[in-house]
Design a protein around this motif. Structure first.
Motif, PDB file in Angstrom:
ATOM      1  N   ALA A 335       0.507  -1.182   0.177  1.00 13.23           N
ATOM      2  CA  ALA A 335      -0.396  -0.059  -0.001  1.00 13.23           C
ATOM      3  C   ALA A 335       0.896   0.864   0.476  1.00 13.23           C
ATOM      4  O   ALA A 335       1.740   1.532   0.490  1.00 13.23           O
ATOM      5  N   LYS A 336       0.334   1.972  -0.344  1.00 10.09           N
ATOM      6  CA  LYS A 336       0.937   3.389  -0.655  1.00 10.09           C
ATOM      7  C   LYS A 336       0.773   4.616   0.458  1.00 10.09           C
ATOM      8  O   LYS A 336       1.070   5.318   0.913  1.00 10.09           O
ATOM      9  N   ASP A 337      -0.879   3.911   1.569  1.00  9.67           N
ATOM     10  CA  ASP A 337      -1.418   5.075   1.915  1.00  9.67           C
ATOM     11  C   ASP A 337      -1.878   4.294   2.909  1.00  9.67           C
ATOM     12  O   ASP A 337      -1.756   3.528   3.446  1.00  9.67           O
ATOM     13  N   PHE A 338      -1.999   5.219   4.641  1.00  4.11           N
ATOM     14  CA  PHE A 338      -2.445   4.316   5.892  1.00  4.11           C
ATOM     15  C   PHE A 338      -3.137   3.583   5.713  1.00  4.11           C
ATOM     16  O   PHE A 338      -3.747   2.313   6.537  1.00  4.11           O
ATOM     17  N   ASP A 339      -4.361   4.287   5.367  1.00  4.39           N
ATOM     18  CA  ASP A 339      -5.575   3.625   4.845  1.00  4.39           C
ATOM     19  C   ASP A 339      -5.859   2.425   4.486  1.00  4.39           C
ATOM     20  O   ASP A 339      -6.392   1.119   4.807  1.00  4.39           O
ATOM     21  N   THR A 340      -5.479   2.633   3.764  1.00  4.81           N
ATOM     22  CA  THR A 340      -5.351   0.975   2.446  1.00  4.81           C
ATOM     23  C   THR A 340      -4.505   0.314   3.419  1.00  4.81           C
ATOM     24  O   THR A 340      -4.810  -0.843   3.729  1.00  4.81           O
ATOM     25  N   HIS A 341      -3.573   0.014   4.513  1.00  5.89           N
ATOM     26  CA  HIS A 341      -3.156  -1.090   4.427  1.00  5.89           C
ATOM     27  C   HIS A 341      -3.619  -1.059   6.356  1.00  5.89           C
ATOM     28  O   HIS A 341      -3.311  -2.125   6.032  1.00  5.89           O
ATOM     29  N   ARG A 342      -3.939  -0.164   6.429  1.00  7.83           N
ATOM     30  CA  ARG A 342      -4.661  -0.063   7.697  1.00  7.83           C
ATOM     31  C   ARG A 342      -6.144  -1.898   7.348  1.00  7.83           C
ATOM     32  O   ARG A 342      -6.321  -2.603   8.104  1.00  7.83           O
ATOM     33  N   ARG A 343      -6.412  -1.425   6.140  1.00  8.27           N
ATOM     34  CA  ARG A 343      -7.777  -2.286   5.264  1.00  8.27           C
ATOM     35  C   ARG A 343      -7.125  -4.107   4.932  1.00  8.27           C
ATOM     36  O   ARG A 343      -7.869  -4.356   5.448  1.00  8.27           O
ATOM     37  N   ASN A 344      -5.881  -3.311   4.672  1.00  4.76           N
ATOM     38  CA  ASN A 344      -5.336  -5.254   4.886  1.00  4.76           C
ATOM     39  C   ASN A 344      -4.810  -5.924   5.813  1.00  4.76           C
ATOM     40  O   ASN A 344      -5.101  -6.798   6.185  1.00  4.76           O
ATOM     41  N   ALA A 345      -4.426  -4.835   7.143  1.00  2.86           N
ATOM     42  CA  ALA A 345      -4.019  -5.158   8.371  1.00  2.86           C
ATOM     43  C   ALA A 345      -5.427  -6.172   9.132  1.00  2.86           C
ATOM     44  O   ALA A 345      -4.609  -7.618   9.897  1.00  2.86           O
ATOM     45  N   ASP A 346      -5.785  -5.194   8.890  1.00  4.62           N
ATOM     46  CA  ASP A 346      -7.514  -5.961   9.216  1.00  4.62           C
ATOM     47  C   ASP A 346      -8.510  -7.768   9.351  1.00  4.62           C
ATOM     48  O   ASP A 346      -8.607  -8.186   9.105  1.00  4.62           O
ATOM     49  N   ALA A 347      -7.506  -7.278   6.811  1.00  4.42           N
ATOM     50  CA  ALA A 347      -8.199  -8.452   6.487  1.00  4.42           C
ATOM     51  C   ALA A 347      -7.344  -9.959   6.595  1.00  4.42           C
ATOM     52  O   ALA A 347      -7.117 -10.572   7.687  1.00  4.42           O
ATOM     53  N   TYR A 348      -6.082  -9.470   7.366  1.00  3.20           N
ATOM     54  CA  TYR A 348      -4.675 -10.600   7.891  1.00  3.20           C
ATOM     55  C   TYR A 348      -5.783 -10.879   9.044  1.00  3.20           C
ATOM     56  O   TYR A 348      -5.049 -12.316  10.165  1.00  3.20           O
ATOM     57  N   ARG A 349      -5.674 -10.027  10.228  1.00  4.09           N
ATOM     58  CA  ARG A 349      -5.918 -10.402  11.136  1.00  4.09           C
ATOM     59  C   ARG A 349      -6.965 -10.958  11.928  1.00  4.09           C
ATOM     60  O   ARG A 349      -7.439 -12.160  12.207  1.00  4.09           O
ATOM     61  N   ARG A 350      -8.254 -10.330  11.388  1.00  2.23           N
ATOM     62  CA  ARG A 350      -9.200 -11.890  10.801  1.00  2.23           C
ATOM     63  C   ARG A 350      -8.797 -13.031  10.079  1.00  2.23           C
ATOM     64  O   ARG A 350      -9.686 -13.877  10.929  1.00  2.23           O
ATOM     65  N   ALA A 351      -8.010 -13.120   9.231  1.00  2.00           N
ATOM     66  CA  ALA A 351      -7.511 -14.027   8.996  1.00  2.00           C
ATOM     67  C   ALA A 351      -7.087 -15.412  10.238  1.00  2.00           C
ATOM     68  O   ALA A 351      -7.044 -16.785  10.415  1.00  2.00           O
ATOM     69  N   LEU A 352      -5.955 -14.205  10.748  1.00  2.00           N
ATOM     70  CA  LEU A 352      -5.418 -14.484  12.403  1.00  2.00           C
ATOM     71  C   LEU A 352      -6.528 -15.517  13.217  1.00  2.00           C
ATOM     72  O   LEU A 352      -6.125 -16.329  13.256  1.00  2.00           O
ATOM     73  N   ASP A 353      -7.533 -14.727  13.071  1.00  2.00           N
ATOM     74  CA  ASP A 353      -8.242 -14.743  14.258  1.00  2.00           C
ATOM     75  C   ASP A 353      -9.309 -16.266  13.964  1.00  2.00           C
ATOM     76  O   ASP A 353      -9.617 -17.529  14.321  1.00  2.00           O
ATOM     77  N   ALA A 354      -9.457 -16.395  12.951  1.00  2.00           N
ATOM     78  CA  ALA A 354     -10.646 -17.302  12.280  1.00  2.00           C
ATOM     79  C   ALA A 354      -9.275 -18.786  12.016  1.00  2.00           C
ATOM     80  O   ALA A 354     -10.345 -19.773  12.523  1.00  2.00           O
ATOM     81  N   ARG A 355      -8.051 -18.707  12.271  1.00  2.00           N
ATOM     82  CA  ARG A 355      -7.832 -19.825  12.266  1.00  2.00           C
ATOM     83  C   ARG A 355      -6.877 -20.382  14.120  1.00  2.00           C
ATOM     84  O   ARG A 355      -6.037 -20.999  14.359  1.00  2.00           O
ATOM     85  N   GLY A 356      -7.315 -19.154  14.864  1.00  2.00           N
ATOM     86  CA  GLY A 356      -7.429 -19.027  16.283  1.00  2.00           C
ATOM     87  C   GLY A 356      -5.796 -19.048  15.967  1.00  2.00           C
ATOM     88  O   GLY A 356      -5.006 -19.578  17.493  1.00  2.00           O
ATOM     89  N   ILE A 357      -4.684 -18.386  15.426  1.00  2.00           N
ATOM     90  CA  ILE A 357      -2.911 -18.127  15.867  1.00  2.00           C
ATOM     91  C   ILE A 357      -3.546 -17.070  16.929  1.00  2.00           C
ATOM     92  O   ILE A 357      -3.485 -15.378  16.504  1.00  2.00           O
ATOM     93  N   LYS A 358      -2.544 -17.165  17.712  1.00  2.00           N
ATOM     94  CA  LYS A 358      -2.505 -16.280  18.638  1.00  2.00           C
ATOM     95  C   LYS A 358      -1.646 -15.230  18.455  1.00  2.00           C
ATOM     96  O   LYS A 358      -0.184 -15.863  18.123  1.00  2.00           O
TER      97      LYS A 358
END
Length: 358
Positions: A335-358
């Motif tokens: 990402a070139k801007d923080f807003d796009t990066h935040r959306r990318n980071a949120d998607a990754y965190r949800r994927a971690l949560d869905a797999r139970g990765i702490k």
């Protein structure tokens, strides 16, 4: 009174006895000579068989003879490495002269005993190949070399410190002089001599063209190496490494903190962490790029030449953020801007949560 002359019969008997004695002595001498000749022939035949004996192992074997080894210790090494029968024959031919035996010798299937013994007598070592990659620290490298070379891990690290001091660089920065590769060396070589080989390879790599490319990016060779080490820890996809390296260069040029997760793992010692926790981010270490501006003092792994080249030859871009892909493919979303990066980071965190990765 005049003495009586012996009779002809008596003379004949005396002469006969003398001839018989000479004949018996001649027979004895002949028997002894024949026996000796037979013994010599048998010994020569046996020794010849020893000389012509061949190593019958399925694979090549290595014989290691340390410095100061006694003749008995050398014989033990030969039998332990080459088998009791063949090793004993080599030891018999070798003869016990330890003055030149110190070294490592590779014995291939079918090699003659006399050839092996001659090489040991002449100290004609076989070079060993020292290959390493996927190494994070000098300590780990020293342990690998300890298993391949005669010197110890402690001696290698002491040599590294000595060379670093002579070049006025720190132990942290010293690994930037070592490119993972295959190096040929003799088993008996000193750690300083092996380090010289590393430095020569480093010098050959940094051609005037590469030095100019690094300079155009505002980097020294050591800085390019450190960035390459971070990029390698970030991604398992070689096609991304140049792009990731360029992203960190963009951050440096803008005066931003690197905030590279792999440096936090390295600083905390938790190299297998899947999520970077708040406690890890607080790790007080110059390698924690969430707490300290600029590059860490040294690489977080021994970086490959291909990764350094990927960064030096990378295509310019404006990305300053990256986040692991939520599909766990090992790739990243940039990402070139923080807003796009935040959306990318949120998607990754949800994927971690869905797999139970702490």
């Amino acid at each position: 009174m005049p003495q009586k002359k012996p009779s002809n019969a008596k003379k004949a008997r005396t002469s006969s006895r003398k001839k018989g004695g000479r004949k018996r002595r001649g027979s004895i001498y002949l028997a002894i000579t024949v026996t000796l000749l037979i013994a010599i022939v048998c010994l020569g035949f046996r020794q010849g068989r020893n000389y012509l004996a061949t190593y019958g192992g399925n694979d090549a074997a290595w014989v290691y003879i340390p410095a100061g080894a006694s003749p008995e210790a050398v014989a033990d090494s030969l039998t332990a490495s080459l088998g009791k029968d063949f090793g004993k024959k080599v030891a018999q031919i070798w003869g016990g002269d330890v003055s030149a035996a110190h070294g490592a010798y590779r014995v291939t299937p079918g090699q003659r005993a006399w050839s092996v013994a001659r090489r040991i007598n002449r100290g004609q070592q076989t070079p060993v190949t020292v290959t390493f990659n996927n190494v994070r620290t000098l300590d780990i490298l020293s342990q690998r070399l300890d298993k391949r070379m005669e010197f110890s891990a402690r001696q290698f690290l002491a040599a590294c410190d000595s060379v670093a001091d002579s070049q006025h660089i720190s132990r942290d920065t010293f690994p930037t002089l070592i490119l993972p590769d295959s190096y040929e060396a003799y088993w008996t070589e000193s750690p300083s001599r092996l380090i010289e080989r590393f430095q020569k390879a480093h010098k050959r790599f940094w051609t005037s063209e590469r030095l100019q490319k690094a300079n155009n990016l505002g980097l020294t060779p050591a800085q390019a190496y450190i960035i390459a080490s971070i990029a390698e820890e970030e991604s398992a996809d070689p096609s991304e490494l140049g792009k990731i390296g360029r992203l960190y260069i963009n951050r440096l040029q803008r005066g931003m903190m690197l905030q590279a997760d792999p440096t936090v793992k390295f600083a905390s010692g938790n190299l297998t962490a899947r999520r970077i926790s708040g406690a890890m981010l607080k790790t007080d270490s110059p390698y924690n790029t969430y707490r300290h501006h600029g590059l860490p003092p040294g690489p977080i792994r021994l970086a490959s030449a291909s990764t350094i080249d990927a960064i030096l030859n990378s295509t310019p871009h404006d990305y300053i953020y990256m986040c692991a892909s939520p599909d766990f493919s090992g790739t990243h979303n940039f990402a070139k801007d923080f807003d796009t990066h935040r959306r990318n980071a949120d998607a990754y965190r949800r994927a971690l949560d869905a797999r139970g990765i702490k």
